[in-house]
Design an enzyme around this catalytic site. Structure first.
Site, PDB file in Angstrom:
ATOM      1  N   ARG A 100       0.615  -1.143  -0.155  1.00  0.00           N
ATOM      2  CA  ARG A 100       0.090   0.041   0.018  1.00  0.00           C
ATOM      3  C   ARG A 100       1.207   1.319  -0.206  1.00  0.00           C
ATOM      4  O   ARG A 100       0.411   2.357  -0.519  1.00  0.00           O
ATOM      5  CB  ARG A 100      -0.880   0.160   1.461  1.00  0.00           C
ATOM      6  CG  ARG A 100      -2.250  -0.766   0.620  1.00  0.00           C
ATOM      7  CD  ARG A 100      -3.138  -0.845   1.966  1.00  0.00           C
ATOM      8  NE  ARG A 100      -2.418  -1.834   3.511  1.00  0.00           N
ATOM      9  CZ  ARG A 100      -2.680  -1.955   4.736  1.00  0.00           C
ATOM     10  NH1 ARG A 100      -3.987  -2.091   4.997  1.00  0.00           N
ATOM     11  NH2 ARG A 100      -1.917  -3.119   4.788  1.00  0.00           N
ATOM     12  N   GLN A 101       2.589   0.949   0.691  1.00  0.00           N
ATOM     13  CA  GLN A 101       2.713   2.143   0.347  1.00  0.00           C
ATOM     14  C   GLN A 101       3.844   2.132  -1.186  1.00  0.00           C
ATOM     15  O   GLN A 101       5.041   1.605  -1.270  1.00  0.00           O
ATOM     16  CB  GLN A 101       4.115   2.157   1.224  1.00  0.00           C
ATOM     17  CG  GLN A 101       3.175   2.305   3.002  1.00  0.00           C
ATOM     18  CD  GLN A 101       4.319   2.452   4.206  1.00  0.00           C
ATOM     19  OE1 GLN A 101       5.900   2.785   3.792  1.00  0.00           O
ATOM     20  NE2 GLN A 101       4.076   1.610   4.748  1.00  0.00           N
ATOM     21  N   LYS A 196     -16.313   7.456  -2.210  1.00  0.00           N
ATOM     22  CA  LYS A 196     -15.604   8.070  -0.534  1.00  0.00           C
ATOM     23  C   LYS A 196     -14.855   8.844  -0.562  1.00  0.00           C
ATOM     24  O   LYS A 196     -13.623   9.179  -1.230  1.00  0.00           O
ATOM     25  CB  LYS A 196     -15.360   6.695   0.259  1.00  0.00           C
ATOM     26  CG  LYS A 196     -13.843   5.686   0.007  1.00  0.00           C
ATOM     27  CD  LYS A 196     -13.911   4.782   0.697  1.00  0.00           C
ATOM     28  CE  LYS A 196     -12.456   4.372   0.996  1.00  0.00           C
ATOM     29  NZ  LYS A 196     -12.291   3.160  -0.177  1.00  0.00           N
ATOM     30  N   ASP A 222     -12.864  -5.986  -3.035  1.00  0.00           N
ATOM     31  CA  ASP A 222     -11.437  -5.503  -3.002  1.00  0.00           C
ATOM     32  C   ASP A 222     -10.326  -6.644  -2.746  1.00  0.00           C
ATOM     33  O   ASP A 222     -10.245  -7.327  -2.996  1.00  0.00           O
ATOM     34  CB  ASP A 222     -11.723  -5.208  -1.760  1.00  0.00           C
ATOM     35  CG  ASP A 222     -10.958  -3.474  -0.732  1.00  0.00           C
ATOM     36  OD1 ASP A 222     -10.291  -2.860  -2.147  1.00  0.00           O
ATOM     37  OD2 ASP A 222     -11.632  -2.923  -0.630  1.00  0.00           O
ATOM     38  N   ASP A 226      -8.216  -5.284   5.644  1.00  0.00           N
ATOM     39  CA  ASP A 226      -7.205  -4.641   6.842  1.00  0.00           C
ATOM     40  C   ASP A 226      -8.346  -4.132   8.310  1.00  0.00           C
ATOM     41  O   ASP A 226      -8.037  -5.250   8.674  1.00  0.00           O
ATOM     42  CB  ASP A 226      -6.743  -3.529   6.850  1.00  0.00           C
ATOM     43  CG  ASP A 226      -5.532  -3.136   7.718  1.00  0.00           C
ATOM     44  OD1 ASP A 226      -5.517  -4.139   8.658  1.00  0.00           O
ATOM     45  OD2 ASP A 226      -4.449  -1.779   7.579  1.00  0.00           O
ATOM     46  N   ALA A 228     -11.116  -3.176   7.986  1.00  0.00           N
ATOM     47  CA  ALA A 228     -12.675  -3.801   7.195  1.00  0.00           C
ATOM     48  C   ALA A 228     -13.573  -2.690   7.723  1.00  0.00           C
ATOM     49  O   ALA A 228     -15.116  -2.292   7.691  1.00  0.00           O
ATOM     50  CB  ALA A 228     -13.775  -4.871   8.854  1.00  0.00           C
ATOM     51  N   GLY A 229     -12.891  -0.957   7.885  1.00  0.00           N
ATOM     52  CA  GLY A 229     -14.003  -0.028   8.150  1.00  0.00           C
ATOM     53  C   GLY A 229     -14.608   0.710   6.800  1.00  0.00           C
ATOM     54  O   GLY A 229     -15.789   0.335   7.362  1.00  0.00           O
TER      55      GLY A 229
END
Length: 314
Positions: A100-101, A196, A222, A226, A228-229
């Site tokens: 993700r980085q 979002k 997805d 991670d 789950a938010g």
């Protein structure tokens, strides 16, 4: 049935030994003998307990939690293989941590996915085989061959067998539209997009939904779950906008922090993931279904070893 070519060797480290055993069993080879120990100060000690001189070695290790420990184990094992005169060192990373980085989103940020690629290459890796990279451009961070397998076919097959009606495939953000489109094509379904805004890391705020979801069975797809938010908010928003029921699927079940309680409290009926990351018993809740990528990864390893096309598996 045993695999006829004895130069193919499979080794596992500590991140996901059950998946490694499944891959070795599917190929028809014995798991390579090695040990991973710790010195009293926490330093990693690795010993390869059989000859690998002139062999094609496949190391299976996800860089999942604890990411730094598992990454260090992998780097040390690569060095051990290089010094033991392995012919090739092929690293099988079902879940590529730090993915993700992958870019500088703000000033003075690192590109850690590129750093990990540099570390693996410098250690002596010949080839990387991975699963659903968070960003496809990470393949370009390497100057060695990188084969990326995709989870959409495994996930789609599961849902097709359920014979769900009035489907819509939902991307939880704009960045996942390609992934949603791929699954929608496999399932012959339309897509919708959740627009979002993310005010802070690991926090998501749903704004609105692009596409028709009223009275439909929605499947959110997805690559990573991670905290789950995002999923919890997406599930609530879809039901609020008239979806009949909501399912969710992702390749990598990171499931950190409040993820399990959020999934249990969400309006999502079922969450389908794969076993690229090993889950402890306390995370195996009734709502969670885990599918195996073992046979697909085994087929890919055989094709790499026999120098035949891997792309047909995509």
């Amino acid at each position: 049935m045993s695999y006829v070519d004895s130069t193919l060797k499979i080794f596992t480290l500590n991140s996901n030994p059950a998946l490694a055993e499944e891959i070795a069993s599917h190929i028809g080879v014995e798991m390579g003998k090695s040990s991973v120990k710790r010195f009293s100060d926490g330093e990693v000690q690795i010993n390869i307990e059989e000859s690998i001189r002139g062999d094609d070695v496949y190391l299976i290790q996800s860089t999942s939690e604890p990411a730094n420990e598992h990454l260090m184990e992998l780097l040390i094992m690569i060095d051990a293989c290089k010094r033991a005169s392995a012919k090739t060192i092929n690293v099988v990373i079902p879940y590529y941590g730090y993915a993700r980085q992958d870019r500088k989103a703000r000033s003075r940020e690192p590109i850690t996915a590129k750093l990990v690629a540099n570390l693996l290459e410098t250690a002596g890796v010949t080839r990387v085989l991975t699963f659903d990279l968070h960003a496809s451009q990470i393949q370009g961070f390497f100057d060695i061959p990188v084969d990326q397998l995709l989870g959409s076919r495994i996930l789609s097959s599961y849902f097709l067998e359920k014979n769900l009606e009035d489907l819509v495939i939902v991307s939880p953000d704009h960045g996942g539209v390609v992934r949603a489109r791929r699954m929608a094509d496999l399932m012959d379904a339309p897509i919708a997009i959740i627009d979002k805004r993310r005010p802070r890391p690991n926090e998501a705020e749903v704004m609105n939904i692009v596409g028709h979801i009223e009275n439909k069975t929605a499947i959110i797809i997805d690559d990573i779950i991670d905290t789950a938010g995002t999923l919890q908010l997406a599930g609530d928003a879809l039901m609020k906008h008239g979806a009949k029921e909501v399912y969710a699927c992702a390749t990598h079940p990171v499931l950190s922090g409040p993820a399990i309680s959020r999934l249990e409290d969400s309006q999502i009926k079922e969450v389908v993931v794969t076993n690229t990351i090993a889950l402890p018993e306390e995370k195996k809740i009734q709502k969670l279904v885990q599918l195996s990528v073992g046979s697909l990864m085994a087929d890919a390893i055989i094709r790499v070893h026999e120098q035949t096309s891997v792309s047909t598996l995509f």
